[in-house]
Write a protein that holds these residues in place. Structure first.
Motif, PDB file in Angstrom:
ATOM      1  N   SER A 212       0.938  -0.972   0.088  1.00 16.61           N
ATOM      2  CA  SER A 212      -0.076   0.103  -0.091  1.00 16.61           C
ATOM      3  C   SER A 212       0.923   1.315  -0.041  1.00 16.61           C
ATOM      4  O   SER A 212       2.137   1.178   0.444  1.00 16.61           O
ATOM      5  CB  SER A 212      -0.827  -0.007   1.320  1.00 16.61           C
ATOM      6  OG  SER A 212      -1.537   1.155   1.523  1.00 16.61           O
ATOM      7  N   CYS A 213       0.357   2.436  -0.491  1.00 12.38           N
ATOM      8  CA  CYS A 213       1.036   3.642  -0.299  1.00 12.38           C
ATOM      9  C   CYS A 213       1.002   3.939   0.878  1.00 12.38           C
ATOM     10  O   CYS A 213      -0.049   3.425   1.779  1.00 12.38           O
ATOM     11  CB  CYS A 213       0.409   4.641  -1.237  1.00 12.38           C
ATOM     12  SG  CYS A 213      -1.433   4.936  -0.760  1.00 12.38           S
ATOM     13  N   ASP A 214       1.681   5.110   1.449  1.00 14.05           N
ATOM     14  CA  ASP A 214       1.400   5.712   3.043  1.00 14.05           C
ATOM     15  C   ASP A 214       0.591   6.894   2.961  1.00 14.05           C
ATOM     16  O   ASP A 214       0.620   7.615   3.720  1.00 14.05           O
ATOM     17  CB  ASP A 214       2.994   6.023   3.257  1.00 14.05           C
ATOM     18  CG  ASP A 214       3.414   7.093   2.554  1.00 14.05           C
ATOM     19  OD1 ASP A 214       3.150   7.452   1.686  1.00 14.05           O
ATOM     20  OD2 ASP A 214       4.589   7.385   3.055  1.00 14.05           O
ATOM     21  N   SER A 215      -0.122   7.095   1.564  1.00 15.97           N
ATOM     22  CA  SER A 215      -1.162   8.345   1.518  1.00 15.97           C
ATOM     23  C   SER A 215      -0.568   9.614   1.877  1.00 15.97           C
ATOM     24  O   SER A 215      -1.172  10.723   1.947  1.00 15.97           O
ATOM     25  CB  SER A 215      -2.319   7.911   2.392  1.00 15.97           C
ATOM     26  OG  SER A 215      -1.954   8.110   3.905  1.00 15.97           O
ATOM     27  N   ARG A 216       0.800   9.824   1.698  1.00 12.46           N
ATOM     28  CA  ARG A 216       1.392  11.033   2.014  1.00 12.46           C
ATOM     29  C   ARG A 216       0.940  12.296   1.180  1.00 12.46           C
ATOM     30  O   ARG A 216       0.997  13.497   1.313  1.00 12.46           O
ATOM     31  CB  ARG A 216       2.811  11.052   2.232  1.00 12.46           C
ATOM     32  CG  ARG A 216       3.687  10.719   0.839  1.00 12.46           C
ATOM     33  CD  ARG A 216       5.165  10.689   0.914  1.00 12.46           C
ATOM     34  NE  ARG A 216       5.631   9.861   2.135  1.00 12.46           N
ATOM     35  CZ  ARG A 216       6.779   9.937   2.445  1.00 12.46           C
ATOM     36  NH1 ARG A 216       7.631  10.577   2.091  1.00 12.46           N
ATOM     37  NH2 ARG A 216       7.175   8.840   3.438  1.00 12.46           N
TER      38      ARG A 216
END
Length: 226
Positions: free
Chosen positions: A99-103
């Motif tokens: 998953s991305c880290d939603s930064r």
């Protein structure tokens, strides 16, 4: 969100499981986790398993280069907190996604929002992914009410920035196709070509960012004009 076809577990993870007397995900060495990340990102086409944004690896083969903290998160489809199967599946590669880290989303999404909340569907299950559809404003939905609720309450996949990004990806694709068709009139052969582009990784193994919404609308157009 798209279906992810799993490949075999990385050799380093397999070796760790074979050699350890009491294997534990929390005890995995960084090089084993890096090997897992490499395997996951390749089978996902360098896209987040949930939002389909572009993800990258900050892993160098040169041991003299300081390790950069990863901007990706290894997630377990069956959460480690699951009282029935979490522990036994924590080191099961077929239960892992990246998953991305939603930064760059302005708020938490995907695994960072999910944390240990249970997810009633999986991007590793083709039939689950066949329930996914989109609106032209970039909203992601599921025809299954339970899944549809989880898209928002568990993964926050309709965060405003994500909706804008998905819409922009679709609009860009529409404009590109129209610019290459006679008088802007779409034809099936060109739509199939662009659907192939959204389905097949490029030479670097990368799928187009937010390809889920592109695949959905191109497939719908072909079905309506066949």
């Amino acid at each position: 969100m798209i279906f992810i076809k799993k490949s075999s577990a990385p050799d380093k993870l397999t070796a760790y499981l074979r050699q350890s007397h009491s294997p534990s995900y929390d005890d995995l060495d960084l090089d084993v986790k890096d090997a897992v990340r490499k395997g996951l990102i390749k089978e996902q086409g360098y896209l987040c398993a949930y939002c389909n944004s572009r993800i990258h690896l900050e892993i160098s083969e040169d041991s003299n280069i300081p390790r950069i903290p990863p901007t990706t998160r290894i997630d377990h489809c069956v959460a480690q907190s699951d009282t029935m199967h979490g522990a036994e599946l924590s080191l099961n590669y077929p239960n892992m996604v990246l998953s991305c880290d939603s930064r760059n989303m302005g708020e938490e999404t995907c695994d960072k929002f999910k944390k240990d909340k249970p997810l009633p569907f999986s991007p590793l299950n083709k039939s689950d992914m066949e329930t996914i559809y989109y609106s032209k404003d970039g909203t992601i939905h599921s025809s299954n009410p339970e899944y549809d609720k989880a898209l928002n309450d568990v993964l926050n996949l309709n965060a405003p920035q994500l909706k804008r990004n998905r819409k922009a990806a679709w609009v860009e694709t529409m404009n590109l196709i129209s610019s290459r068709c006679n008088n802007g009139a779409w034809d099936a052969s060109k739509i199939r070509k662009y659907l192939g582009t959204a389905t097949t990784p490029d030479r670097g193994g990368r799928l187009p960012e937010y390809c889920g919404i592109i695949r959905y609308f191109l497939t719908r157009w072909l079905n309506r004009h066949s």
